[in-house]
Every structure is written in C-alpha cells, then in structure tokens.
Design an enzyme around this catalytic site. Structure first.
Site, PDB file in Angstrom:
ATOM      1  N   HIS A 343       1.981  11.551   2.886  1.00  0.00           N
ATOM      2  CA  HIS A 343       2.437  10.370   3.640  1.00  0.00           C
ATOM      3  C   HIS A 343       3.197   9.347   2.811  1.00  0.00           C
ATOM      4  CE1 HIS A 343       0.099  11.213   7.347  1.00  0.00           C
ATOM      5  NE2 HIS A 343      -0.727  11.814   6.496  1.00  0.00           N
ATOM      6  N   LYS A 535       3.286  -4.781  11.167  1.00  0.00           N
ATOM      7  CA  LYS A 535       2.893  -3.653  10.307  1.00  0.00           C
ATOM      8  C   LYS A 535       2.186  -4.234   9.105  1.00  0.00           C
ATOM      9  CE  LYS A 535       7.385  -2.627  10.105  1.00  0.00           C
ATOM     10  NZ  LYS A 535       7.508  -1.217  10.372  1.00  0.00           N
ATOM     11  N   ARG A 536       1.601  -3.377   8.264  1.00  0.00           N
ATOM     12  CA  ARG A 536       1.008  -3.878   7.024  1.00  0.00           C
ATOM     13  C   ARG A 536       2.065  -4.657   6.243  1.00  0.00           C
ATOM     14  NH1 ARG A 536      -4.408  -2.278   5.534  1.00  0.00           N
ATOM     15  NH2 ARG A 536      -3.895  -3.265   3.565  1.00  0.00           N
ATOM     16  N   LYS A 541       8.256  -2.814   2.782  1.00  0.00           N
ATOM     17  CA  LYS A 541       8.562  -2.970   4.217  1.00  0.00           C
ATOM     18  C   LYS A 541       9.441  -4.194   4.460  1.00  0.00           C
ATOM     19  CE  LYS A 541       4.203  -0.755   5.643  1.00  0.00           C
ATOM     20  NZ  LYS A 541       4.558   0.403   6.479  1.00  0.00           N
ATOM     21  N   THR A 643       5.651   4.727  12.559  1.00  0.00           N
ATOM     22  CA  THR A 643       5.317   5.156  13.915  1.00  0.00           C
ATOM     23  C   THR A 643       5.422   3.965  14.865  1.00  0.00           C
ATOM     24  OG1 THR A 643       3.014   4.900  13.242  1.00  0.00           O
ATOM     25  CG2 THR A 643       3.850   7.146  13.401  1.00  0.00           C
ATOM     26  N   LYS A 647       6.840   3.479  18.871  1.00  0.00           N
ATOM     27  CA  LYS A 647       6.136   2.771  19.957  1.00  0.00           C
ATOM     28  C   LYS A 647       7.045   1.718  20.566  1.00  0.00           C
ATOM     29  CE  LYS A 647       2.039   3.678  17.295  1.00  0.00           C
ATOM     30  NZ  LYS A 647       1.177   3.207  16.195  1.00  0.00           N
TER      31      LYS A 647
END
Ligand code: F58
Length: 799
Positions: A343, A535-536, A541, A643, A647
């Site tokens: 991952h 998100k985290r 990110k 992911t 969504k």
C-alpha cells in the site's frame, strides 16, 4: 419490542435512545444470523475454497444501516419504529464508530469484506479486537488533542464472543533440536510466555443478503488470568501483572499512518493475530479436508500490507515443526497460499524488525527466516546471480552499520505467489522502485489491483437522495450493476435532470451546514462551492498546498472584493499521528487561517474555511454527499491509490488533482473535460528531485506565493505568536521535499478554472453527472472479482 423487553430489559416508557438502538440492532442481527448459518452450511457442503483476509486494521464505521440496507429492510424498520414513536435516523447516530483502523488501508479492508459477502466468496476477515480504536480528535485553541476512543463501553450488539475458540500464542523461550534415527533434525519451540487469543465474530452481510461472512477479531487474554499462588500469598498486584501484560496486546490500535511504529508491542500484536488466525484456519482445513498438504487448494490468504507477514513464517513452522511436512513441500504450499498487497512506496514506511528483537520474541521464527533466506539466495546463485550488491538488496536481512533487521516487505514478496499494488501507477512504480530487483528475479509476481469502494455504504446509505434519482432514472438494476450508471451519460446535459441532482445536492449541503453550525458555531452557505479535503493529515497529501492557495485567494479577494468571485467553503477534516509535529502544525494553520478569514467582513459571503474535528467514517458519510470539489493533490508518485477520490467522484464531486494513484484512472474514465488535473507528474517529480530542487528560486519567481509566504511568516494568521510558522516557512523554502512550491502556481491556476466552470452552472452539472456515470468501475465488487480470478482462484457469484 420483544428485544427491548427481553434483551435490554427496558419498557418503552423508560427506554433511552441507546436502549432502542441496542434492541433494534439485536432484532436486525437475528435476520443476519439466519443468513449466516445458511452461508456456513453452504460452504461446508460445497467444500469451496475460502479466502482469509488478514489485516491489522478494519475501519468499519457504524453497522446498523449497513445491515438494514443489505437486508433490504430500511423502510420497513423505519415504519415499525415510527409506530412506536422512535426515529430510526436518530438511532443511527447513537452507534459508536468502530474505528479499528487509521485510514485508507483499514477502510479498504472493510469495503472488501462487504464485497466478498456480496459476491458470495466464502471468506473470513482476521484482525484484532482493539479495545481502543483510533483516538478521538479534539481541537483546542486550534491544536489537535488526542483522547481515547473506547468504542466498547456500552457493549457491541454485532459481535459474538466465542470463548470456545481460543488459541495459545507463544512468545520468547527456547528451541530444542532432536535428531531422528535417520539423522533428520526436529525443532520444538518452547515459548517462555503464552497468551490466549479469544475469537469475537461479527457477521458481514452482503448486498441483498446473498451471503454472510465472518469477521473474526482476536482479543488477548492471560492463559492463567489470576495466578492463584501469588494471589493466595497476598501479592494481589503481582497476581494480576501477567494478565495486564497479556491483555495489553489488544488494548490499542497503533495510531500512526504511513510510518510503522517500530515498538515491541507492535510486533507482539502482529504475531499474536497472525498465529491465532493460522492456527484457526489450519485446524478448520484439517477438520474439513484432512491432509494439510492440500491447504493451497482450499485456502487463499491475503496479506493486507506487511503487518501480517510474519504469518508466512508461522505457517512454515506449523507445517514443518508440527505436521512434519518436508521443507521444500511446505514452502510450495506457503507460497501457493499467500498473496501480498502493498500500500505504499514511501521508503520510511516499509516495515523492518531488528534481528535481536525477533530472536528474543520469536526465536524459532528467526531460525526459519534465516533458512528461507538461505534457500532464496542459494536459488539465485544457482541461477547465476552472483552480484553481491544484488544479493544483499534482495536479502531478507538488511545490514547497515553492523545492525541487522528483517525486511518484512521482502519476506512477504518471496512468501507469496502474487504481489499486488493498488492502482495502475503504483503497481508500475513498485516494479521500478522498492521491488525493482525482486521484480527482475520474479517478473510474474507483481500485478495490479486498482482499489475500489463499496457502493452500498458510499452511495446507497450515505446519499439516499442521489440513489433515488438514479433508480428512478435507470431502474433498480443499477443497484446490482454499477456499470449501468453509464446510462446517465445521455442525461448529462438535460436541464430537468440537472435540476433534480442540484436539489439533492442542495439538501445534502444544508445538512452539512447544520453540522458546521453544531460543531463550529456557524452555518455555511449551501449555494457556495463546497471544496473538500478529507483524509489523514500528511505532508505528502499536501493539505498545506490547499492552505497556501486559500491564503492566496483570500489576499486576492481583499485586493479586489467587488470582482465576480465564486463563493467557496473550504472544508478540511483529518487526523494527524500524535507524534507527527508538522502534521499537527498544519491543523493549527488551518484553524488559524479559518479564524482570520471567517471574521473578516471583506470576504464575507465569498470565502469561509472550516476544519471539522474528529474525522471518521460517519463524518465522511455526511461530508461526501455534500461535496462539489474533491481535493486529491498529493505529490505525484506518493499516494498509492486513494479511495476517498472514488467516493467523492461517485457522489458527483469534480476532482482537482495531480496525476497520482487512482486519480490517473479516474481521469481516464471521466474524461479530461470533467476533472482538473495540474502539477508535476511522477516522472517530473523524480527528475526535479534528482536535479536538486531549489524552492527559493521558484518562490521568488511567483509574486503570489511570495506574498502568501510573507504573510504567514510575519504572523498575520498567528498574531498571538508571530514566530509560530517561521520554521515551517523556512522548511518549505529550503527543503520542500513534497514540492509544494513547485506545484503552487499550477494549482492556483487550476482553482481559477474551477471557479470559471462553476460559474457556468450547466457545464458544471454536466461534468458532475458524467463523473457519477463513469466511475462505476471503481466498485470494490470489480476489485474483488479481479482478486478472485487472478490471485485467489475462487469463483464469484454474478450479481
Ligand atoms: C493507504 N495506506 C494508501 N496505510 O496511502 C492509500 O493511497 C491507499 O488508497 C490505501 O492505503 C488503500 O490501498 C494506508 O492507509 C496505513 O494507514 C498504514 C497503517 C499502519 C502503519 C503503516 C501505514
């Protein structure tokens, strides 16, 4: 009513909401259990192969609506409760989130469990029943606070304790060798310490209740909970010490994402659940099929990242030491049984364990690892690979500065017959980076399985309004086959259809505005563009890229407030690992910016910023259906898949993103007119870094970015502590590892394209509809079909 009376022992006059929730859950559970028993019998009768999904994380969320939806009884239950004066939607919020995971990896495991049940793939999920899930996030003065999340305090109606299903898991001790008459050695491990693993089962019900699988989570208990000798001698504390030590294994989920927590307790957790699960599945196999040699025909074990990789070694020990299977045969069985999913490519995230720790905690396993490694390296030499650099790079043991560590990624890679990445780009990068040498040796192992999401939770349950429009327009078949969504394409420019979707979105945004009011004390304008990054919190990110753009936009509006601006609400949510200082500072920056922007009358009605605390599955279910814009802006090459991107697109949000992870495939499917792609590609990121990236020059050449940096650095957003962001700005100026500055101008420009597209309402809604229409492929049913076909070799039921 009967449940309330007899299972909860309350009558309607005294029952609290929580009592009604428990009674309802128990009534629903009865229905699930019928299907569960039926599925179990069916698998036993047909002797089908089973899949075992081993994961240290299952980010489940709430289960009441999952069960109701998949049983098809939401409305029936709503009415039944209404006739008793109880509101089902209120009960829904009483259930605590089962947050047994950090982020995407854990949520993927939960989506996969639901899809396996839907496709009637007989499967067990194996994990740990953590007493404390991921911490609850509070925000105090803008800073993240962590509080324990004891989700079990009020009981858990979905689980069944199975005290009769208990295994001993050993730690430490010694290994005896005995020699048979033929001189063959037998090894026996004598652990110094034993811990019991007790099974707790939760049924996982598939769509239309076609099949029900089991999520089996292990709780740690002391083998001898109270040492009577010590107790009788008056040493009460000593008598309980073993118990506390044993039970600490399932006390808490490690709350670090992206980097593994290298503590001993973590290794104990990994071995604890791997060993219990393997003992359980081998016992089941022998009971049902006899010879353990047949294991690979009847069982497929998928390793969700390297966290359960010690299972490869434990299976070898079970086969060789306990069942006298010859080494080579045992290795064939092991490889044929295991698959491994990777991952992340972040080098710091690849798990390794010190050899001395392994030797102390798992002495027999360390011997087996050495032997696996010896056979592996000898095999390579026999094939003519003698380059010492190559051999050391593919060795299971990493040696640096005299310190030796076991590489869990290499162990998982060699122990599995298939190794997969989670998006097309990620799988290709795996071949070129972390697993380059192993891939050259085993070119057939790496394959791609692009992630997916379960539409039941992320569309039908989270967005009933949109679901209804889809069913009204396309017919109920769309609920069974997401490819039917393509039928929407022809309505993309239809004004009437657009109006229907607009009305649904508007309602969802009104509901989210209430969440703002409730949590942050102010509402947000449902007519504004809802721009969402959830998100985290992690530097790769790049929530800070979004924040820098927010400040730039704020500056621009202040400089020219009369312009035709697109009203926006910038919505952030996410947790930072407790020890990750920069991530926590980014949360503080978001809150500092929010305070200044939200109280400035010049931008009122044009820009609002909100950080919603305690992001979890349930909050995601509220935000996603209300989102207009989905921020997927990681440094290219670093987000394995994502992911949340799927969504949000499914629910009609347009993506602004880099060509990273599954964004690449989303782009291919929705079409470049319906997505805002910007920034460096993975290759360009690589090249920039190789050539020594200089952020200072880039900042100097961007007047916008220079102004943003100057205002943050000087304390415009932190008047109470003007030096708060000095170090942060300095870091971005000198070591901008994630290339935030390099992508800034392109990102700002892409955001202005977003504004323009939004202002042309019909074009925006056309794009939104085409997003929903074209992302059916990202259903986790499709992903599971591919795993079943290419890795597990099990049949699936067609929907
Ligand atoms: C995530 N990994 C990836 N790790 O970052 C994301 O791109 C991908 O979509 C998702 O997996 C599913 O494939 C992730 O969530 C963790 O949280 C680990 C927790 C334990 C320590 C190491 C990271």
């Amino acid at each position: 009513m009967a449940k309330l009376a007899y299972a909860v022992a309350k009558d309607p006059t005294s029952a609290q909401e929580r009592d009604w929730y428990i009674a309802t859950a128990l009534a629903v559970r009865d229905r699930v259990v019928d299907g569960w028993a039926e599925s179990y019998r069916h698998t036993n009768d047909t002797q089908n192969k089973r899949v075992y999904y081993m994961s240290l994380e299952f980010l489940i969320g709430r289960l009441l609506f999952d069960s109701l939806t998949n049983l098809g009884i939401v409305e029936e239950m709503r009415q039944a409760l209404a006739s008793l004066g109880v509101d089902l939607d209120r009960l829904r919020t009483v259930e605590p989130d089962a947050a047994l995971g950090n982020g995407g990896l854990g949520r993927l495991a939960a989506c996969f469990m639901e899809s396996m049940a839907t496709l009637a793939v007989p499967a067990y999920g194996y994990g740990i029943r953590y007493e404390n899930g991921l911490f609850r996030q509070g925000i105090k003065d803008g800073w993240q606070q962590e509080y324990p999340e004891n989700w079990l305090t009020n009981g858990n109606p979905w689980e069944f304790e199975r005290p009769e299903i208990t295994y001993d898991v050993g730690f430490g001790g010694t290994v005896d060798i005995t020699y048979g008459p033929d001189g063959a050695a037998t090894y026996r491990w004598h652990p110094a310490e034993r811990v019991s693993a007790v099974a707790y089962d939760t049924p996982v019900v598939g769509w239309r209740c076609r099949h029900v699988n089991t999520l089996r989570l292990w709780a740690a208990r002391a083998v001898d909970p109270l040492r009577l000798d010590a107790f009788n001698a008056g040493d009460y504390v000593g008598a309980l010490a073993d118990r506390v030590r044993a039970e600490s294994i399932s006390k808490v989920l490690y709350p670090s994402d992206a980097t593994p927590a290298g503590q001993e307790l973590r290794l104990r957790q990994e071995f604890f659940f791997a060993s219990a699960s393997l003992q359980d599945l081998v016992r089941r196999h022998i009971k049902q099929y006899g010879p353990v040699e047949m294991l690979a025909e009847k069982a497929a074990i998928q390793l969700n990242d390297t966290h359960p990789a010690i299972g490869v070694v434990e299976l070898m020990r079970i086969l060789v030491d306990l069942h006298d299977v010859p080494w080579a045969k045992a290795w064939d069985i092991t490889q044929a049984t295991f698959g491994y999913t990777n991952h992340t490519l972040l080098p710091e995230a690849l798990e390794t364990w010190p050899v001395h720790l392994m030797e102390r905690l798992l002495p027999r396993h360390m011997q087996i690892i050495y032997l696996i490694n010896a056979v592996h390296l000898d095999g390579l030499r026999a094939k003519g690979n003698s380059d010492p650099a190559l051999l050391s790079s593919v060795s299971l043991i990493e040696e640096s500065w005299g310190r030796q560590r076991v590489r869990m990624g290499t162990l998982a890679f060699v122990g599995a017959h298939r190794v997969n990445g989670v998006s097309a780009l990620h799988s290709e990068l795996m071949k070129e980076t972390v697993f380059r040498d192993l891939h050259a040796i085993f070119p057939e192992k790496i394959n791609n399985k692009t992630n997916g999401i379960t539409f039941r939770r992320w569309l039908y349950e989270a967005n009933p309004g949109l679901t209804k429009v889809l069913v009204d327009t396309l017919g109920p078949r769309v609920l069974d086959d997401p490819e039917e969504l393509l039928g929407l394409e022809k309505f993309a420019s239809d004004t009437e259809f657009q109006a229907k979707l607009k009305a649904v979105r508007r309602k969802n945004k009104e509901a989210l505005s209430k969440v703002f009011q409730h949590r942050l004390g102010f509402p947000v304008d449902p007519d504004a563009l809802f721009d969402v990054q959830i998100k985290r919190i992690h530097e790769y990110k790049r929530q800070h890229l979004n924040l820098l753009e927010t400040v730039a936009l704020y500056n621009a509006i202040r400089a020219d407030p009369g312009r035709n601006w697109t009203p926006r609400v910038k919505i952030f949510a996410g947790k930072a690992a407790a020890s990750y200082h920069t991530a926590k500072l980014i949360i503080k920056l978001a809150n500092d910016i929010a305070r200044v922007v939200n109280s400035d009358p010049t931008v009122r009605g044009i820009l609002k910023v909100g950080f919603l605390q305690n992001y979890n599955v349930s909050l995601a279910e509220q935000i996603i259906p209300a989102a207009d814009l989905s921020e997927q802006i990681s440094t290219a090459g670093l987000e394995a898949s994502g992911t949340g991107n799927m969504k949000l697109a499914l629910n009609g949000a347009l993506t602004i993103g880099t060509l990273d992870g599954a964004n690449v495939e989303i782009n291919e499917r929705v079409g470049e007119d319906n997505i805002f792609i910007f920034g460096l590609t993975a290759e360009e990121v690589e090249a920039r870094r190789r050539n020594g990236y200089n952020a200072r020059d880039v900042i100097a050449s961007s007047p916008k970015l220079s102004e943003v940096f100057a205002s943050i650095e000087s304390g415009v957003f932190s008047p109470d502590d003007t030096s708060r962001y000095r170090g942060f700005i300095e870091m971005l100026s000198n070591h901008d590892h994630f290339l935030v500055t390099a992508d800034f101008d392109a990102y700002y420009a892409a955001q202005r394209q977003v504004d323009a597209h939004w202002q042309n309402g019909a074009a925006w809604w056309r794009s939104s509809i085409l997003n929903t229409a074209r992302v059916g492929w990202f259903s986790s049913d499709r992903t599971i079909r591919e795993y079943a076909r290419d890795i597990w070799n099990v049949p699936v039921q067609t929907t």
